[in-house]
Design a protein around this motif. Structure first.
Motif, mmCIF file in Angstrom:
data_model
loop_
_atom_site.group_PDB
_atom_site.id
_atom_site.type_symbol
_atom_site.label_atom_id
_atom_site.label_comp_id
_atom_site.label_asym_id
_atom_site.label_seq_id
_atom_site.Cartn_x
_atom_site.Cartn_y
_atom_site.Cartn_z
ATOM 1 N N SER A 1 6.826 -8.690 2.085
ATOM 2 C CA SER A 1 6.426 -10.195 2.123
ATOM 3 C C SER A 1 7.477 -11.616 1.583
ATOM 4 C CB SER A 1 5.303 -9.960 1.032
ATOM 5 O OG SER A 1 4.884 -11.400 0.305
ATOM 6 N N VAL B 1 4.476 -5.996 -1.441
ATOM 7 C CA VAL B 1 4.068 -5.734 -0.318
ATOM 8 C C VAL B 1 2.660 -6.773 0.358
ATOM 9 C CG1 VAL B 1 2.505 -3.547 -1.510
ATOM 10 C CG2 VAL B 1 1.760 -5.855 -2.052
ATOM 11 N N PRO B 2 3.339 -7.327 1.589
ATOM 12 C CA PRO B 2 2.902 -6.020 2.452
ATOM 13 C C PRO B 2 4.770 -5.820 3.323
ATOM 14 C CG PRO B 2 2.248 -7.539 3.909
ATOM 15 C CD PRO B 2 2.020 -8.112 2.122
ATOM 16 N N LEU C 1 7.932 -3.334 5.343
ATOM 17 C CA LEU C 1 7.837 -1.681 5.501
ATOM 18 C C LEU C 1 9.287 -1.595 6.345
ATOM 19 C CD1 LEU C 1 7.272 0.350 8.316
ATOM 20 C CD2 LEU C 1 7.781 -1.355 9.930
ATOM 21 N N LEU D 1 4.892 2.442 4.620
ATOM 22 C CA LEU D 1 3.996 0.838 5.110
ATOM 23 C C LEU D 1 3.798 1.088 3.665
ATOM 24 C CD1 LEU D 1 3.003 -1.456 6.340
ATOM 25 C CD2 LEU D 1 1.273 0.317 6.971
ATOM 26 N N VAL E 1 0.718 -0.797 1.556
ATOM 27 C CA VAL E 1 0.136 -1.450 1.862
ATOM 28 C C VAL E 1 -0.927 -2.769 0.941
ATOM 29 C CG1 VAL E 1 -2.884 -1.665 3.365
ATOM 30 C CG2 VAL E 1 -1.038 0.224 3.252
ATOM 31 N N THR E 2 -0.942 -2.035 0.286
ATOM 32 C CA THR E 2 -1.390 -2.990 -1.318
ATOM 33 C C THR E 2 -0.346 -2.005 -2.812
ATOM 34 O OG1 THR E 2 -2.817 -1.090 -1.791
ATOM 35 C CG2 THR E 2 -4.202 -3.033 -1.344
ATOM 36 N N ASN F 1 0.606 3.427 0.220
ATOM 37 C CA ASN F 1 1.523 3.700 0.519
ATOM 38 C C ASN F 1 1.219 4.441 1.381
ATOM 39 O OD1 ASN F 1 3.562 1.280 -0.502
ATOM 40 N ND2 ASN F 1 4.238 3.257 -1.151
ATOM 41 N N LEU F 2 1.105 4.115 3.010
ATOM 42 C CA LEU F 2 1.572 4.839 3.910
ATOM 43 C C LEU F 2 3.043 5.368 4.887
ATOM 44 C CD1 LEU F 2 -1.266 3.298 6.361
ATOM 45 C CD2 LEU F 2 -1.645 4.927 4.903
#
Length: 206
Positions: free
Chosen positions: A129, A135-136, A138, A181, A183-184, A188-189
């Motif tokens: 960011s 976040v966000p 990657l 990733l 996300v918030t 996470n993903l």
């Protein structure tokens, strides 16, 4: 169903051997192995190396486990065999929330047989960011793994001329690639592709 059946039918029947994953680290295993989307400590190389970018200082973790406690099979030598499983992992952040490296060792051993995995990991933040928050975000991670298996010489291996000629140790290398990733702040993903390069650990090649 028809398409799935045809895919299974025409898949090649070649078997590629690689080490089974028995899990790593007390914290990840306490979470049932659901650690790919978290991976925020020195256990990250075993689940998602991209998560190494979350570490802000050096970290070391180690584990030893005796498998199947109480099960001590009597071997042909009248000795008992105890199965051990252990790991060591060290992480060195290079720049905060940007990139990091790690070296790790995972081992399974018994009286006559050993498996060792030596891993060099690297992770880099691809996007963060503009406000420099987590976040966000990657991150991508890469594992370079050297796999080694070894069998102790015994009266049975001496009877096999092929094993005696080729030796009782085999090594090969493979790769893992992963993404994380953010996300918030609470979600996470994670994604990991393991053993991208198939390895053949057979002692005797046809």
């Amino acid at each position: 169903m028809f398409i799935c059946s045809m895919v299974i039918l025409f898949l090649p029947d070649t078997g590629w051997s690689y080490f089974p994953n028995l899990g790593a680290g007390a914290r990840p295993m306490g979470m049932g192995g659901a650690y790919t989307g978290l991976a925020d400590d020195a256990n990250a190389p075993f689940f998602n190396p991209a998560g190494l970018t979350q570490l802000v200082k050096r970290e070391l973790t180690a584990m030893y486990s005796m498998l199947y406690v109480g099960l001590n099979p009597i071997l042909y030598t009248a000795e008992t065999d105890r199965l051990g499983y252990n790991l060591v992992s060290f992480v060195q952040p290079l720049r905060r929330n940007t990139d990091a490296m790690a070296v790790s060792w995972l081992s399974f051993n018994s009286t006559f047989y050993d498996e060792n995995t030596f891993t060099l990991s690297y992770a880099k933040c691809l996007y963060l960011s503009p406000h420099r928050t987590k976040v966000p975000s990657l991150s991508a991670g890469l594992n370079i793994k050297i796999l080694n298996i070894g069998i102790e010489t015994n009266e049975y291996t001496k009877l096999d001329s092929d094993l005696s000629a080729r030796g009782l140790s085999k090594s090969d290398a493979t790769l893992d690639f992963s993404l994380l990733l953010g996300v918030t702040p609470k979600m996470n993903l994670g994604l990991i592709a393991e053993n991208i390069r198939p390895v053949n650990m057979g002692f005797i090649q046809q």
